[in-house]
Design an enzyme around this catalytic site. Structure first.
Site, mmCIF file in Angstrom:
data_model
loop_
_atom_site.group_PDB
_atom_site.id
_atom_site.type_symbol
_atom_site.label_atom_id
_atom_site.label_comp_id
_atom_site.label_asym_id
_atom_site.label_seq_id
_atom_site.Cartn_x
_atom_site.Cartn_y
_atom_site.Cartn_z
ATOM 1 N N THR A 13 10.197 -19.440 -16.790
ATOM 2 C CA THR A 13 10.992 -18.960 -17.570
ATOM 3 C C THR A 13 12.391 -18.811 -17.027
ATOM 4 O OG1 THR A 13 11.648 -16.478 -18.618
ATOM 5 C CG2 THR A 13 10.018 -16.871 -16.382
ATOM 6 N N ASP A 14 13.453 -18.843 -17.767
ATOM 7 C CA ASP A 14 14.849 -18.483 -17.242
ATOM 8 C C ASP A 14 14.985 -17.355 -16.392
ATOM 9 O OD1 ASP A 14 14.862 -16.936 -19.432
ATOM 10 O OD2 ASP A 14 16.940 -18.101 -20.178
ATOM 11 N N GLU A 15 14.097 -16.283 -16.772
ATOM 12 C CA GLU A 15 14.338 -15.139 -16.313
ATOM 13 C C GLU A 15 14.199 -15.182 -14.450
ATOM 14 O OE1 GLU A 15 12.554 -11.600 -17.718
ATOM 15 O OE2 GLU A 15 12.762 -12.207 -19.831
ATOM 16 N N TYR A 50 7.628 -8.795 -14.133
ATOM 17 C CA TYR A 50 7.084 -9.883 -14.991
ATOM 18 C C TYR A 50 7.943 -11.211 -14.268
ATOM 19 C CZ TYR A 50 7.870 -13.540 -18.543
ATOM 20 O OH TYR A 50 7.978 -14.996 -18.826
ATOM 21 N N LYS A 98 6.475 -14.561 -12.346
ATOM 22 C CA LYS A 98 6.739 -15.936 -12.943
ATOM 23 C C LYS A 98 7.440 -16.955 -11.682
ATOM 24 C CE LYS A 98 6.045 -17.368 -16.306
ATOM 25 N NZ LYS A 98 4.954 -17.962 -16.942
ATOM 26 N N PRO A 108 15.326 -0.030 -32.893
ATOM 27 C CA PRO A 108 15.691 0.545 -31.631
ATOM 28 C C PRO A 108 16.184 -0.420 -30.797
ATOM 29 C CG PRO A 108 13.206 0.047 -31.514
ATOM 30 C CD PRO A 108 13.776 -0.194 -32.856
ATOM 31 N N ASN A 163 21.978 -8.851 -28.604
ATOM 32 C CA ASN A 163 20.970 -8.397 -29.244
ATOM 33 C C ASN A 163 21.261 -7.770 -30.632
ATOM 34 O OD1 ASN A 163 19.423 -9.075 -27.131
ATOM 35 N ND2 ASN A 163 19.377 -7.106 -26.184
HETATM 36 P P1 NAD Z 1 2.073 -14.576 -25.502
HETATM 37 O O1 NAD Z 1 2.073 -12.987 -24.457
HETATM 38 O O2 NAD Z 1 2.453 -14.681 -26.667
HETATM 39 O O3 NAD Z 1 0.698 -14.996 -24.941
HETATM 40 C C1 NAD Z 1 0.066 -15.087 -23.779
HETATM 41 C C2 NAD Z 1 -1.572 -15.826 -24.108
HETATM 42 O O4 NAD Z 1 -2.253 -15.670 -22.696
HETATM 43 C C3 NAD Z 1 -2.121 -14.837 -24.923
HETATM 44 O O5 NAD Z 1 -2.948 -15.698 -25.865
HETATM 45 C C4 NAD Z 1 -3.118 -14.265 -23.868
HETATM 46 O O6 NAD Z 1 -4.391 -13.709 -24.542
HETATM 47 C C5 NAD Z 1 -3.367 -15.112 -22.787
HETATM 48 N N1 NAD Z 1 -3.622 -14.742 -21.551
HETATM 49 C C6 NAD Z 1 -3.022 -13.736 -21.000
HETATM 50 N N2 NAD Z 1 -3.678 -13.460 -19.693
HETATM 51 C C7 NAD Z 1 -4.698 -14.075 -19.593
HETATM 52 C C8 NAD Z 1 -5.665 -14.469 -18.479
HETATM 53 N N3 NAD Z 1 -5.930 -13.795 -17.530
HETATM 54 N N4 NAD Z 1 -6.623 -15.551 -18.897
HETATM 55 C C9 NAD Z 1 -6.352 -16.275 -20.022
HETATM 56 N N5 NAD Z 1 -5.546 -16.171 -21.005
HETATM 57 C C10 NAD Z 1 -4.691 -15.096 -20.833
HETATM 58 O O7 NAD Z 1 3.273 -15.372 -24.575
HETATM 59 P P2 NAD Z 1 4.270 -16.428 -24.896
HETATM 60 O O8 NAD Z 1 5.294 -15.513 -25.236
HETATM 61 O O9 NAD Z 1 3.450 -17.410 -25.865
HETATM 62 O O10 NAD Z 1 4.446 -17.106 -23.615
HETATM 63 C C11 NAD Z 1 3.609 -18.274 -23.124
HETATM 64 C C12 NAD Z 1 4.283 -18.696 -21.718
HETATM 65 O O11 NAD Z 1 5.609 -18.954 -21.851
HETATM 66 C C13 NAD Z 1 4.314 -17.544 -20.624
HETATM 67 O O12 NAD Z 1 3.836 -18.282 -19.625
HETATM 68 C C14 NAD Z 1 5.712 -16.880 -20.629
HETATM 69 O O13 NAD Z 1 6.173 -16.478 -19.304
HETATM 70 C C15 NAD Z 1 6.519 -18.349 -21.043
HETATM 71 N N6 NAD Z 1 7.611 -18.009 -21.451
HETATM 72 C C16 NAD Z 1 7.877 -17.324 -22.639
HETATM 73 C C17 NAD Z 1 9.261 -17.345 -23.547
HETATM 74 C C18 NAD Z 1 9.192 -16.352 -24.659
HETATM 75 O O14 NAD Z 1 10.364 -16.149 -25.066
HETATM 76 N N7 NAD Z 1 8.311 -15.898 -25.260
HETATM 77 C C19 NAD Z 1 10.163 -18.063 -22.986
HETATM 78 C C20 NAD Z 1 10.126 -18.759 -21.723
HETATM 79 C C21 NAD Z 1 8.802 -18.678 -21.135
HETATM 80 O O1 DAU Z 2 13.950 -15.654 -21.461
HETATM 81 C C1 DAU Z 2 12.790 -15.894 -21.627
HETATM 82 C C2 DAU Z 2 11.924 -14.569 -21.650
HETATM 83 O O2 DAU Z 2 12.220 -13.925 -22.752
HETATM 84 C C3 DAU Z 2 10.643 -14.662 -21.593
HETATM 85 O O3 DAU Z 2 10.182 -15.320 -20.149
HETATM 86 C C4 DAU Z 2 9.748 -13.491 -21.792
HETATM 87 O O4 DAU Z 2 8.309 -13.804 -21.821
HETATM 88 C C5 DAU Z 2 10.269 -13.093 -23.243
HETATM 89 O O5 DAU Z 2 9.580 -11.819 -23.585
HETATM 90 C C6 DAU Z 2 11.639 -12.828 -23.283
HETATM 91 O O6 DAU Z 2 12.044 -11.600 -22.633
HETATM 92 P P1 DAU Z 2 13.171 -10.438 -23.064
HETATM 93 O O7 DAU Z 2 13.172 -9.349 -22.278
HETATM 94 O O8 DAU Z 2 14.517 -11.219 -23.106
HETATM 95 O O9 DAU Z 2 12.569 -10.414 -24.579
HETATM 96 P P2 DAU Z 2 12.473 -9.098 -25.353
HETATM 97 O O10 DAU Z 2 11.869 -9.697 -26.734
HETATM 98 O O11 DAU Z 2 11.553 -8.195 -24.773
HETATM 99 O O12 DAU Z 2 13.761 -8.671 -25.605
HETATM 100 C C7 DAU Z 2 15.143 -9.429 -25.859
HETATM 101 C C8 DAU Z 2 16.264 -8.365 -25.837
HETATM 102 O O13 DAU Z 2 16.247 -7.302 -26.775
HETATM 103 C C9 DAU Z 2 16.265 -7.688 -24.313
HETATM 104 O O14 DAU Z 2 17.887 -7.786 -24.096
HETATM 105 C C10 DAU Z 2 15.971 -6.264 -24.605
HETATM 106 C C11 DAU Z 2 16.203 -6.332 -26.323
HETATM 107 N N1 DAU Z 2 15.402 -5.451 -26.765
HETATM 108 C C12 DAU Z 2 13.910 -5.600 -26.876
HETATM 109 C C13 DAU Z 2 13.135 -4.903 -27.754
HETATM 110 C C14 DAU Z 2 11.694 -5.304 -27.637
HETATM 111 C C15 DAU Z 2 15.839 -4.166 -27.664
HETATM 112 O O15 DAU Z 2 17.057 -3.968 -27.721
HETATM 113 N N2 DAU Z 2 14.863 -3.416 -28.470
HETATM 114 C C16 DAU Z 2 13.642 -3.692 -28.217
HETATM 115 O O16 DAU Z 2 12.859 -2.937 -29.218
#
Ligand code: NAD
Ligand code: DAU
Length: 339
Positions: free
Chosen positions: A125-127, A153, A157, A208, A252
């Site tokens: 992730t870019d985080e 988190y 990562k 929210p 946001n």
């Molecule tokens: P998600 O939370 O929707 O899905 C995660 C999946 O992993 C789920 O199906 C869960 O059951 C499974 N899992 C969790 N713990 C496990 C374990 N111990 N063993 C086996 N399976 C397990 O996540 P996502 O948003 O699809 O993200 C997927 C990947 O991409 C993550 O590694 C996340 O860090 C990365 N990522 C997400 C985003 C984003 O915006 N969502 C952006 C960049 C990178």
């Molecule tokens: O950048 C990649 C990351 O993006 C991934 O690695 C993470 O898995 C993914 O969850 C996401 O992280 P963020 O924290 O950026 O995503 P989230 O959707 O939780 O929040 C996006 C932005 O919105 C953040 O600035 C917090 C804000 N937010 C989020 C929620 C859930 C709100 O203002 N209100 C909310 O209820």
């Protein structure tokens, strides 16, 4: 070719399973997922009967199960999506993030090493770059920036990325890493900003927004992320990191207003609530490397992507209504009631 996709019952992993089955008609895909609160077998309904797809329920930290699976399946490629992925949950309870995101990565890489996997890809992730200031729109995340972390988190990562690179250097393992910006699209669990706001807007509930709502994220439609990973595992250079993101920065507040407009609900639903602890200000990816080396560019702009996403949530109410009727209620109450 046989590909292991861990976390394939989650949001991006499932979209990747669909993308790969469609794009590579000669590939077999095995999904390993422990089905945590956000893993959902319903998401994989459409591929469960596909003879080129197999689902295995199991935890990536379960060494015995993982090694037996590698022994049995002889994977060519491993793509590790399995993770705890929600920043807010990591602030409440970091432990499980360290276990799954770090030790799970170690277990998978140990097995990949033991069984001579041709490519281990770590979905990052870019985080891990921390954040950028709001008043410097000229700054972007590049692959050579130092890693830092604002939440448990992102710390977990970043640790996983470091471990993956260490395995490459020490054991000469064929590792690649991608670091992507915020994804959105079908099947995202409604704890994340976009699906949560769509769900609340449709129910005429408050939206929210944390803090001032000025925080900026760089939004990428999930299919573009899947395509980038497919390119990296086939043509990316071993030992390299690739940033993935497409200059779709939005505050946001902008995102929330766009959603409200598209579902025809009033802005009076927006409610400013207490800020996230350690809240990152701005994420913005410089995708020059993946563009120059692999020819990747995002295909879906934000306006098109958000329209498709909202349509998907409107057309697939059953999928998310089942989710929010369960333990999600307690989660929502705990996170938002006194915020
Ligand atoms: P998600 O939370 O929707 O899905 C995660 C999946 O992993 C789920 O199906 C869960 O059951 C499974 N899992 C969790 N713990 C496990 C374990 N111990 N063993 C086996 N399976 C397990 O996540 P996502 O948003 O699809 O993200 C997927 C990947 O991409 C993550 O590694 C996340 O860090 C990365 N990522 C997400 C985003 C984003 O915006 N969502 C952006 C960049 C990178
Ligand atoms: O950048 C990649 C990351 O993006 C991934 O690695 C993470 O898995 C993914 O969850 C996401 O992280 P963020 O924290 O950026 O995503 P989230 O959707 O939780 O929040 C996006 C932005 O919105 C953040 O600035 C917090 C804000 N937010 C989020 C929620 C859930 C709100 O203002 N209100 C909310 O209820």
């Amino acid at each position: 070719m046989k590909v292991l996709v861990t976390g394939g019952a989650g949001f991006i992993g499932a979209n990747f399973v669909f993308y790969m089955l469609d794009k590579h008609p000669d590939y077999d895909i095995v999904c390993l997922d422990s089905l945590t609160y956000c893993g959902n077998l319903k998401t994989l309904d459409s591929v469960m009967d596909n003879p080129r797809f197999k689902f295995v329920k199991g935890d990536v930290t379960d060494r015995k199960l993982v090694f037996e699976l590698f022994e049995e399946e002889k994977f060519n490629i491993v793509v590790n999506f399995a993770a705890e992925s929600h920043v807010d949950r990591s602030i409440e309870d970091p432990g499980v993030f360290l276990r799954t995101n770090i030790l799970g990565t170690q277990t998978l890489m140990d097995a990949a090493k033991e069984y001579g996997v041709e490519r281990y890809h770590q979905v990052g992730t870019d985080e891990v770059y921390g954040d950028l200031p709001l008043d410097r729109p000229d700054l972007f995340f590049t692959e050579d920036m130092p890693l830092t972390a604002s939440s448990p988190y992102s710390a977990s990562k970043a640790s996983a990325d470091l471990l993956a690179m260490a395995y490459h250097r020490t054991y000469d393992m064929p590792v690649t890493i991608s670091r992507c910006s915020n994804n959105y699209g079908p099947y995202q669990f409604p704890e994340k900003l976009i699906p949560l706001m769509i769900k609340n807007a449709l129910a005429d509930e408050q939206l929210p927004v944390y803090g001032t709502g000025e925080n900026v994220r760089d939004w990428l439609y999930v299919e573009d992320h899947c395509k980038a990973i497919d390119m990296i595992i086939h043509n990316g250079k071993v030992g390299e990191v690739y940033n993935i993101g497409g200059h779709n920065e939005r505050s946001n507040l902008d995102v929330v207003r766009t959603i409200l407009k598209q579902v025809g609900k009033p802005e009076s639903l927006i409610t400013f609530v207490g800020d996230r602890k350690g809240h990152d200000l701005r994420y913005a990816i410089d995708p020059t490397k993946i563009h120059n080396e692999l020819g990747w560019l995002p295909e879906t702009g934000f306006d098109e992507g958000i329209r498709r996403t909202i349509d998907w949530y409107l057309d697939n109410r059953q999928w998310w209504e089942e989710i929010i009727s369960g333990e999600y209620q307690q989660y929502y109450e705990k996170m938002y009631s006194n915020r």
